[in-house]
Design an enzyme around this catalytic site. Structure first.
Site, PDB file in Angstrom:
ATOM      1  N   PHE A  50      -4.882   4.120  -4.312  1.00  0.00           N
ATOM      2  CA  PHE A  50      -4.021   3.239  -3.531  1.00  0.00           C
ATOM      3  C   PHE A  50      -3.424   3.914  -2.294  1.00  0.00           C
ATOM      4  CE2 PHE A  50      -1.550   5.005  -7.125  1.00  0.00           C
ATOM      5  CZ  PHE A  50      -0.519   5.650  -6.452  1.00  0.00           C
ATOM      6  N   ARG A  94      16.410   8.370 -10.207  1.00  0.00           N
ATOM      7  CA  ARG A  94      15.190   7.832 -10.838  1.00  0.00           C
ATOM      8  C   ARG A  94      15.547   6.771 -11.881  1.00  0.00           C
ATOM      9  NH1 ARG A  94      10.279   8.892  -8.620  1.00  0.00           N
ATOM     10  NH2 ARG A  94       9.389   8.623 -10.697  1.00  0.00           N
ATOM     11  N   THR A 108       8.208   2.321 -11.806  1.00  0.00           N
ATOM     12  CA  THR A 108       7.416   2.093 -10.586  1.00  0.00           C
ATOM     13  C   THR A 108       7.007   0.627 -10.469  1.00  0.00           C
ATOM     14  OG1 THR A 108       6.549   4.336 -10.847  1.00  0.00           O
ATOM     15  CG2 THR A 108       5.381   2.880  -9.314  1.00  0.00           C
ATOM     16  N   ARG A 130      14.852  -1.605  -8.838  1.00  0.00           N
ATOM     17  CA  ARG A 130      13.524  -2.233  -8.741  1.00  0.00           C
ATOM     18  C   ARG A 130      13.475  -3.560  -9.493  1.00  0.00           C
ATOM     19  NH1 ARG A 130      10.038   3.410  -8.976  1.00  0.00           N
ATOM     20  NH2 ARG A 130       9.708   3.621  -6.719  1.00  0.00           N
ATOM     21  N   ASN A 136       7.892  -1.767  -3.859  1.00  0.00           N
ATOM     22  CA  ASN A 136       8.870  -1.653  -4.946  1.00  0.00           C
ATOM     23  C   ASN A 136      10.243  -1.154  -4.490  1.00  0.00           C
ATOM     24  OD1 ASN A 136       8.149   0.968  -4.539  1.00  0.00           O
ATOM     25  ND2 ASN A 136       7.382   1.341  -6.603  1.00  0.00           N
ATOM     26  N   HIS A 193      12.227   4.491  -2.882  1.00  0.00           N
ATOM     27  CA  HIS A 193      11.633   5.771  -3.274  1.00  0.00           C
ATOM     28  C   HIS A 193      12.750   6.714  -3.686  1.00  0.00           C
ATOM     29  CE1 HIS A 193       9.380   9.547  -3.090  1.00  0.00           C
ATOM     30  NE2 HIS A 193      10.449  10.034  -2.491  1.00  0.00           N
ATOM     31  N   GLU A 250      10.954  16.704   0.760  1.00  0.00           N
ATOM     32  CA  GLU A 250      11.190  15.382   1.366  1.00  0.00           C
ATOM     33  C   GLU A 250      12.440  15.385   2.255  1.00  0.00           C
ATOM     34  OE1 GLU A 250      11.098  12.804  -2.059  1.00  0.00           O
ATOM     35  OE2 GLU A 250       8.939  13.110  -2.314  1.00  0.00           O
TER      36      GLU A 250
HETATM   37  P1  GDP Z   1       7.351   6.424  -8.012  1.00  0.00           P
HETATM   38  O1  GDP Z   1       7.674   7.883  -8.168  1.00  0.00           O
HETATM   39  O2  GDP Z   1       7.965   5.556  -9.072  1.00  0.00           O
HETATM   40  O3  GDP Z   1       7.668   5.903  -6.614  1.00  0.00           O
HETATM   41  O4  GDP Z   1       5.765   6.237  -8.230  1.00  0.00           O
HETATM   42  P2  GDP Z   1       4.493   7.167  -7.849  1.00  0.00           P
HETATM   43  O5  GDP Z   1       4.939   8.519  -7.348  1.00  0.00           O
HETATM   44  O6  GDP Z   1       3.549   7.122  -8.999  1.00  0.00           O
HETATM   45  O7  GDP Z   1       3.805   6.357  -6.656  1.00  0.00           O
HETATM   46  C1  GDP Z   1       4.323   6.404  -5.344  1.00  0.00           C
HETATM   47  C2  GDP Z   1       4.331   5.004  -4.787  1.00  0.00           C
HETATM   48  O8  GDP Z   1       2.993   4.528  -4.679  1.00  0.00           O
HETATM   49  C3  GDP Z   1       5.021   3.943  -5.662  1.00  0.00           C
HETATM   50  O9  GDP Z   1       6.412   3.908  -5.526  1.00  0.00           O
HETATM   51  C4  GDP Z   1       4.368   2.669  -5.161  1.00  0.00           C
HETATM   52  O10 GDP Z   1       4.937   2.247  -3.903  1.00  0.00           O
HETATM   53  C5  GDP Z   1       2.923   3.129  -4.922  1.00  0.00           C
HETATM   54  N1  GDP Z   1       2.089   2.913  -6.103  1.00  0.00           N
HETATM   55  C6  GDP Z   1       2.157   3.527  -7.319  1.00  0.00           C
HETATM   56  N2  GDP Z   1       1.214   3.091  -8.161  1.00  0.00           N
HETATM   57  C7  GDP Z   1       0.512   2.158  -7.460  1.00  0.00           C
HETATM   58  C8  GDP Z   1      -0.621   1.333  -7.769  1.00  0.00           C
HETATM   59  O11 GDP Z   1      -1.166   1.369  -8.879  1.00  0.00           O
HETATM   60  N3  GDP Z   1      -1.068   0.509  -6.785  1.00  0.00           N
HETATM   61  C9  GDP Z   1      -0.486   0.459  -5.548  1.00  0.00           C
HETATM   62  N4  GDP Z   1      -0.996  -0.390  -4.626  1.00  0.00           N
HETATM   63  N5  GDP Z   1       0.569   1.214  -5.217  1.00  0.00           N
HETATM   64  C10 GDP Z   1       1.061   2.048  -6.162  1.00  0.00           C
END
Ligand code: GDP
Length: 137
Positions: A57, A85, A91, A102, A112, A115, A126
């Site tokens: 993604f 968090r 997520t 969220r 979502n 961040h 960051e």
């Molecule tokens: P976070 O730490 O909860 O923000 O999640 P991650 O670090 O796993 O992913 C970073 C960001 O990527 C997420 O906040 C979402 O905006 C996006 N994201 C995560 N998983 C997916 C997915 O399966 N599909 C898509 N399109 N976006 C995703």
């Protein structure tokens, strides 16, 4: 005291949820150390999310993150990284607990709303990616 980095993502800025999200953050006793509304280029979004470069993604995520203004901020409180968090929720908003940001404000697993850094190393990277030392006094 601990610092973490957060972004109000383009979906939430566009939908008019900046004040609502900041209110949740302040109610949870975070201090806002620095805050900036800005837009990211796709390359800047890719640099920020470089750890996800191999994820399927990644292209969609960096397109989304550069699709409109964001609000970048540095937040401070004891246990800031883990507490943010928890306040954010899962997520995928479909799995986010009641009362989380969220659950209230996110549209989809990608759009979502917020961040938050997932650990000490990512928080340091960051914060430094978005803010200079003189902005963090
Ligand atoms: P976070 O730490 O909860 O923000 O999640 P991650 O670090 O796993 O992913 C970073 C960001 O990527 C997420 O906040 C979402 O905006 C996006 N994201 C995560 N998983 C997916 C997915 O399966 N599909 C898509 N399109 N976006 C995703």
């Amino acid at each position: 005291m601990e610092r973490t980095f957060s972004i109000i993502k383009p979906d939430a800025v566009q939908a008019g949820h900046v004040a609502g999200i900041l209110s949740e953050i302040e109610k949870a006793a975070f201090q806002i150390v620095a805050i900036r509304k800005m837009s990211l280029s796709k390359a800047q979004a890719a640099g920020f999310y470089a750890v996800h470069a191999q994820r399927p993604f990644f292209d969609s995520l960096t397109t989304f993150m550069s699709s409109g203004p964001i609000v970048a901020m540095v937040l401070e409180k004891p246990n800031a990284i883990a507490d943010l968090r928890k306040l954010m929720g899962a997520t995928n908003p479909a799995n986010a607990e009641e009362g989380t940001i969220r659950r209230k404000f996110a549209r989809s697993i990608e759009a979502n709303a917020i961040h938050g850094s997932d650990g000490e190393d990512s928080a340091a990277f960051e914060i430094g990616y978005f803010f200079a030392g003189y902005e963090l006094l």
